[in-house]
Design a protein around this motif. Structure first.
Motif, short mmCIF file in Angstrom:
data_model
loop_
_atom_site.label_atom_id
_atom_site.label_comp_id
_atom_site.label_asym_id
_atom_site.label_seq_id
_atom_site.Cartn_x
_atom_site.Cartn_y
_atom_site.Cartn_z
N VAL A 52 60.36 0.39 2.64
CA VAL A 52 59.49 1.33 1.92
C VAL A 52 58.51 1.98 2.89
O VAL A 52 58.36 3.20 2.92
CB VAL A 52 58.74 0.63 0.78
CG1 VAL A 52 57.77 1.58 0.11
CG2 VAL A 52 59.72 0.07 -0.24
N VAL A 53 57.83 1.16 3.70
CA VAL A 53 56.84 1.74 4.61
C VAL A 53 57.51 2.58 5.69
O VAL A 53 56.98 3.62 6.11
CB VAL A 53 55.94 0.64 5.23
CG1 VAL A 53 55.13 -0.06 4.17
CG2 VAL A 53 56.74 -0.37 6.04
N ASP A 54 58.70 2.19 6.12
CA ASP A 54 59.40 2.98 7.13
C ASP A 54 59.82 4.33 6.56
O ASP A 54 59.68 5.37 7.22
CB ASP A 54 60.63 2.23 7.64
CG ASP A 54 60.28 1.05 8.54
OD1 ASP A 54 59.10 0.95 8.93
OD2 ASP A 54 61.18 0.25 8.84
N ALA A 94 50.51 0.58 8.65
CA ALA A 94 51.58 0.18 7.74
C ALA A 94 52.04 -1.23 8.09
O ALA A 94 52.30 -1.53 9.26
CB ALA A 94 52.75 1.16 7.84
N VAL A 95 52.12 -2.08 7.10
CA VAL A 95 52.47 -3.48 7.29
C VAL A 95 53.76 -3.74 6.51
O VAL A 95 53.75 -3.88 5.29
CB VAL A 95 51.35 -4.42 6.81
CG1 VAL A 95 51.68 -5.87 7.15
CG2 VAL A 95 50.01 -4.01 7.42
N GLY A 96 54.87 -3.79 7.22
CA GLY A 96 56.17 -3.98 6.59
C GLY A 96 56.48 -5.44 6.37
O GLY A 96 57.04 -6.11 7.26
N ARG A 150 47.79 -9.73 12.13
CA ARG A 150 48.43 -9.31 13.40
C ARG A 150 48.13 -7.85 13.73
O ARG A 150 48.18 -7.46 14.90
CB ARG A 150 49.94 -9.53 13.33
CG ARG A 150 50.36 -10.97 13.53
CD ARG A 150 51.85 -11.09 13.83
NE ARG A 150 52.67 -10.68 12.70
CZ ARG A 150 53.09 -11.51 11.74
NH1 ARG A 150 52.73 -12.78 11.77
NH2 ARG A 150 53.85 -11.07 10.75
N VAL A 151 47.85 -7.04 12.73
CA VAL A 151 47.59 -5.62 13.00
C VAL A 151 46.10 -5.29 12.91
O VAL A 151 45.72 -4.13 12.78
CB VAL A 151 48.41 -4.70 12.08
CG1 VAL A 151 49.88 -4.82 12.40
CG2 VAL A 151 48.14 -4.99 10.61
N GLY A 152 45.25 -6.33 12.96
CA GLY A 152 43.82 -6.08 13.12
C GLY A 152 42.95 -6.37 11.92
O GLY A 152 41.73 -6.13 11.98
N PHE A 153 43.51 -6.86 10.82
CA PHE A 153 42.68 -7.14 9.65
C PHE A 153 41.61 -8.16 9.97
O PHE A 153 41.87 -9.19 10.60
CB PHE A 153 43.56 -7.65 8.50
CG PHE A 153 42.78 -7.98 7.25
CD1 PHE A 153 42.49 -6.98 6.33
CD2 PHE A 153 42.34 -9.27 7.01
CE1 PHE A 153 41.78 -7.29 5.18
CE2 PHE A 153 41.63 -9.58 5.86
CZ PHE A 153 41.34 -8.58 4.94
N ASP A 154 40.37 -7.89 9.52
CA ASP A 154 39.23 -8.76 9.79
C ASP A 154 38.78 -9.43 8.50
O ASP A 154 38.16 -8.81 7.64
CB ASP A 154 38.08 -7.93 10.38
CG ASP A 154 36.86 -8.77 10.72
OD1 ASP A 154 36.93 -10.02 10.59
OD2 ASP A 154 35.83 -8.18 11.12
#
Length: 304
Positions: A133-135, A154-156, A169-173
């Motif tokens: 979906v995200v792709d 986008a987090v697949g 992994r993509v930076g969420f704090d």
């Protein structure tokens, strides 16, 4: 695999099975756009990109689901979509004005808030959904030279997988307040145990001051499930590409508001009539409020 081949595969995933609902919701938004009820310039193009004829006809105004009556009708279909869209859009806007700079959309589907809404500087929006979906959405928007109005990440990952780890992994704090939106999932897709795991995952990542908005079925949810199953069967006869029993969970749901309250959230709840009033749409009649639409509630919560 080439980009074109990958996009074709991803579109196929959005045109069958549970993935169809992301396309149906986009078609509903497109129908609302055609009535000038909301502003979403990407809804109709994304529906056309998926290529599902039923949804294209809805998006283009050739098929008005509101007028199908007992043959798969949904009263004031475009207006329902507009009211829901206004609700979640306003929730994000209010959170941004309150100083929250981290947003997560769980089950983002073909929603394009990261492209079409105003976001304060330095905001990061995480869109979480299945990789196909995200792709699909990312490739399509890039092909149209559409630029996000925010730092979109986008987090697949499937929401039954370890999506909290994928977010990190993509930076969420997790130490920063977050605004969360869960649209559709708690009404249609997930049984109670998965619902509670999802909410617990959100709670575990939410610093004090975080906000959450979601639509959800009110227990007992069987009338809602029966309504959805009936709609799906009639839409299937009209060419909607669904296999098996459809994308809806037909069992009972546990109480979302109670679960959130017991997990440390302060909650308020609205019905569809409240959303219509907030969006300045004509009032719903008693007949239109009877049955399935009244079985959906809209919760807003703040993490204490």
């Amino acid at each position: 695999m080439s980009t074109a081949s990958r996009e074709q595969d991803d579109a196929g995933s959005l045109a069958s099975g549970a993935g169809v609902m992301a396309t149906v919701l986009a078609a509903a938004r497109a129908a609302a756009v055609s009535r000038e009820l909301i502003n979403d310039p990407f809804a109709a193009p994304l529906v056309h990109k998926v290529g599902l004829e039923f949804c294209i006809r809805v998006a283009d105004g050739e098929l008005d689901i509101s007028r199908l009556g007992t043959d798969g009708g949904f009263p004031r279909f475009a207006e329902f979509s507009a009211a829901r869209t206004h609700f979640f859009d306003a929730f994000f806007t209010d959170a941004g004005r309150a100083g929250i700079r981290q947003a997560v959309i769980l089950g983002a589907g073909l929603d394009t808030r990261a492209y079409r809404l105003w976001w304060p500087p330095e905001t990061i929006v995480y869109e979480v959904d299945h990789p196909h979906v995200v792709d699909f959405k990312t490739i399509a928007m890039r092909a149209w030279d559409a630029t996000p109005s925010v730092d979109r990440r986008a987090v697949g990952v499937g929401l039954r997988g370890d999506w909290p780890a994928a977010l990190r992994r993509v930076g969420f704090d997790a130490a920063a307040p977050t605004v969360w939106v869960i649209e559709g999932l708690l009404v249609w897709y997930v049984p109670s145990d998965a619902q509670n795991r999802l909410l617990d995952g959100v709670t575990g990542l939410s610093a004090p001051g975080s906000r959450l908005a979601a639509d959800h079925a009110v227990p007992p949810s069987r009338p809602q499930a029966v309504h959805h199953e009936s709609l799906v069967e009639r839409w299937r006869r009209r060419g909607l590409s669904l296999t098996g029993p459809g994308p809806f969970y037909s069992g009972e749901h546990t109480d979302v508001v109670r679960h959130l309250t017991e997990s440390g959230w302060a909650t308020t709840q609205s019905g569809i009539a409240d959303l219509f009033e907030a969006a300045r749409l004509p009032r719903l009649s008693d007949r239109e409020l009877d049955g399935a639409p009244a079985a959906i509630r809209y919760v807003e919560a703040i993490r204490r």
